[in-house]
Design an enzyme around this catalytic site. Structure first.
Site, PDB file in Angstrom:
ATOM      1  N   LYS A  55       0.847  -1.186   0.000  1.00  0.00           N
ATOM      2  CA  LYS A  55       0.000   0.000   0.000  1.00  0.00           C
ATOM      3  C   LYS A  55       0.882   1.235   0.000  1.00  0.00           C
ATOM      4  CE  LYS A  55      -3.850   1.985   2.693  1.00  0.00           C
ATOM      5  NZ  LYS A  55      -4.738   1.745   3.861  1.00  0.00           N
TER       6      LYS A  55
ATOM      7  N   SER B 289      -9.415   1.599   3.033  1.00  0.00           N
ATOM      8  CA  SER B 289      -8.605   2.379   2.129  1.00  0.00           C
ATOM      9  C   SER B 289      -7.531   1.580   1.403  1.00  0.00           C
ATOM     10  CB  SER B 289      -7.916   3.513   2.904  1.00  0.00           C
ATOM     11  OG  SER B 289      -7.071   2.975   3.913  1.00  0.00           O
TER      12      SER B 289
ATOM     13  N   SER C 210      -9.747  -0.800   7.090  1.00  0.00           N
ATOM     14  CA  SER C 210      -9.200  -0.585   5.747  1.00  0.00           C
ATOM     15  C   SER C 210      -8.462  -1.762   5.141  1.00  0.00           C
ATOM     16  CB  SER C 210      -8.282   0.646   5.752  1.00  0.00           C
ATOM     17  OG  SER C 210      -9.038   1.813   5.935  1.00  0.00           O
TER      18      SER C 210
END
Length: 467
Positions: free
Chosen positions: A79, A149, A173
Site C-alpha cells: 500500500k 482504504s 481498511s
C-alpha cells in the site's frame, strides 16, 4: 495453471522444490499486472525492474541452497503509505506527489530480508481517509467500489496481480476491501506489527497487516511481519519469531465461537447475514461450540472511532493543511478541517471510552475463543452510490456502513480476520469476520483455516484483461 495463479504457500512449495523459478513467478505476475491494470487501476507505481532484479537474486540464492524462508522469491505489493527506500510514497495524494522515501519502513525491510520481490505500490483512498478507494475498481465488477482504504492491495491480490500485499487498517481498511473483493485480510493485534515508516492516519488506531489469497498465506506473512520495533511507540514487546501457520485438519472441537446477539447483525443485508450464519453453522459442524454473546458498549462505537481518528488525522496534517489546502481532495479536506473544531475534552472522552470498551471486550472474550460476524453489512455498491437505505427507512452513508462493523476491532485493538464465505445474487463476494483475544492470532487463523479447508478452493476474480 499459470504461476501468477498460485497462492503464496503453493508458490513457496514450487520454489522450494525447484519446480518454479522466482524469475518465472515474478515475470508471470508482472505480465498479469500489465494485462489487468488498464481496467483496475490497483497500482500507483509498478517497480518491474526492481522486482526482476530481486527475483534474479532469489533464483541465484535458491540454486546454492540459501533459501530465506517461505517468502523467498514471492512477489508482493505494498500500500502506498509504506516506505521503501528510493520509491515514491504518495499516499495517493497530490500533497505527496514528489516524495521519495529515504529509508525502508520496518515491514518493507522485513519482507526484503525474507526474500520477497516488490512488484509495486498500490492505491489507497487519499491518506487512507476513506472506505472506497475511488481511483481503483472492484476486481469482480469494475462498476463497483473496491473498498478502502487498502483497495489497491485487495484488488491486486483478488486479480492475481500480486501474490500477496500489505495494507493498513484504522477503521477497517484491510478487512473492508478484502471482503468486497473476495480475499483474506488480517488486522493484527494493535502493536504486533510495527508501523515505523508507514504514513499515519490515526496513531491510536493504525495497524499494518496482510491481504492474501488464503488464510495459510496470511499466517506465513505474519510470521515475517510480527515482532517488536522500538521505533514504534506502540510496538509490543513480543517474540520476533513466531510460526503462525495453522495445522492442517479442520477439527474445531473445544473451540467456542461467539455469535453476537446485538450490533453485528443489525442493518445487514439478508444475503450477507445468511452467508455468515451458514459459515458459523459450518464451524459448528467442525466441532466448535456456538455461544451467544452481547457486544458491549455498541452504542458508543461510532462516536469513539470518529472521536479518536478525526482529531489525530488533523493533527498529523496540520502544517500542510495550512500551507497547501488546495492539494487535498475535497472529501479529505473537509474531514481534516472538521477535526480542528473538535475540543481536547472530546478527544479525551473518546480515549476514555476506548479504554472502557477494550476492558469490556476482554471480559466478553473470556467467554469465547473467537467472535464470528459479518465483515461489512453490504457487498460492494455501485461507484456512484453514496447512501444505503435500509428496509426500516433509516439510511447511512456508504462509508459509515462499511466502517460500522469493522471499527470495534480497531478501537479495542483485538485481531480480526476477514474470510470469504460466498457471493450474493449479483456474484459479489461476502466476508465473515473472526475476532479474537489480543495476541491470539494463532486461534483466529486456526478457525479461519478450518473453515477454508471445507469450501472449494477460490480462484482469482474473473477480471477482463487487455489482450
Amino acid at each position: 495453471m499459470q504461476p501468477y495463479e498460485l497462492s503464496l504457500a503453493a508458490a513457496a512449495d514450487e520454489i522450494r522444490a525447484r519446480r518454479l523459478s522466482p524469475v518465472e513467478l515474478v515475470d508471470s505476475v508482472l505480465d498479469r499486472i500489465a494485462r489487468t491494470e488498464p481496467g483496475l487501476q490497483a497500482y500507483v507505481t509498478v517497480t518491474a525492474e526492481r522486482a526482476r532484479e530481486s527475483a534474479r537474486e532469489s533464483a541465484r540464492a535458491a540454486t546454492t541452497g540459501q533459501m530465506k524462508g517461505p517468502l523467498h522469491g514471492i512477489p508482493v505489493a505494498l500500500k502506498d503509505l509504506i516506505d521503501v527506500a528510493g520509491v515514491a510514497t504518495t499516499a495517493s495524494s497530490q500533497v505527496r506527489a514528489d516524495h521519495r522515501a529515504a529509508a525502508d519502513s520496518t515491514v518493507a525491510a522485513r519482507l526484503a530480508a525474507a526474500g520477497t520481490a516488490l512488484v509495486g505500490k498500490t492505491h489507497t483512498h487519499e491518506f487512507a481517509y476513506g472506505l472506497t478507494t475511488p481511483q481503483t475498481r472492484n476486481a469482480w465488477d469494475p462498476s463497483r467500489v473496491a473498498g478502502g482504504s487498502s483497495g489497491g492491495s485487495a484488488v491486486a491480490v483478488a486479480a492475481a496481480a500480486a501474490t500477496f500485499a500489505l495494507g493498513t487498517d484504522t477503521g477497517g481498511s484491510i478487512r473492508v476491501p478484502a471482503a468486497l473483493n473476495g480475499v483474506v485480510g488480517l488486522k493484527p493485534t494493535y502493536g504486533l506489527v510495527p508501523r515505523h515508516g508507514v504514513t499515519s492516519l490515526s496513531w491510536s488506531l493504525d495497524h499494518v497487516g496482510p491481504l492474501t489469497r488464503t488464510v495459510e498465506d496470511a499466517a506465513l506473512v505474519m510470521s515475517v511481519l510480527a515482532g517488536h520495533d522500538p521505533r514504534d511507540p506502540a510496538s509490543l514487546p513480543t517474540p520476533s519469531s513466531v510460526d503462525y501457520r495453522p495445522l492442517s485438519g479442520a477439527d474445531l472441537t473445544g473451540v467456542r465461537v461467539g455469535v453476537p446477539r446485538n450490533y453485528y447483525f443489525e442493518h445487514v443485508d439478508p444475503e450477507v447475514e445468511a452467508a455468515v450464519r451458514s459459515a458459523t453453522a459450518q464451524l459448528e459442524a467442525l466441532g466448535a461450540t456456538l455461544v451467544e454473546v452481547e457486544i458491549p458498549m455498541a452504542r458508543y462505537v461510532q462516536a469513539t472511532q470518529w472521536g479518536l481518528m478525526v482529531p489525530e488525522a488533523t493533527a498529523y496534517h496540520e502544517r500542510t493543511l495550512r500551507s497547501a489546502p488546495e492539494q487535498y481532495g475535497a472529501d479529505i479536506r473537509v474531514l481534516l478541517e472538521a477535526g480542528a473544531l473538535m475540543s481536547a475534552g472530546d478527544y479525551l472522552r473518546a480515549q476514555r471510552a476506548r479504554t472502557l470498551m477494550r476492558q469490556a471486550w476482554l471480559r466478553m472474550l473470556d467467554e469465547v475463543d473467537v467472535v464470528a460476524a459479518p465483515t461489512v453489512p453490504v457487498t460492494a455498491v455501485r461507484s456512484d452510490q453514496e447512501v444505503i437505505v435500509w428496509p426500516d427507512g433509516t439510511s447511512e452513508s456508504v462509508s459509515d456502513a462499511y466502517v460500522r462493523l469493522s471499527a470495534p476491532a480497531d478501537i479495542t485493538g483485538v485481531p480480526a480476520l476477514s474470510v470469504p464465505v460466498g457471493h450474493d445474487g449479483a456474484g459479489m463476494p461476502i466476508g465473515m469476520q473472526l475476532l479474537g483475544r489480543p495476541l491470539a492470532e494463532a486461534m483466529v487463523l486456526r478457525v479461519g483455516h478450518a473453515y477454508e479447508e471445507t469450501v472449494p478452493a477460490r480462484g482469482h476474480a474473473p477480471v477482463a484483461v487487455a489482450s
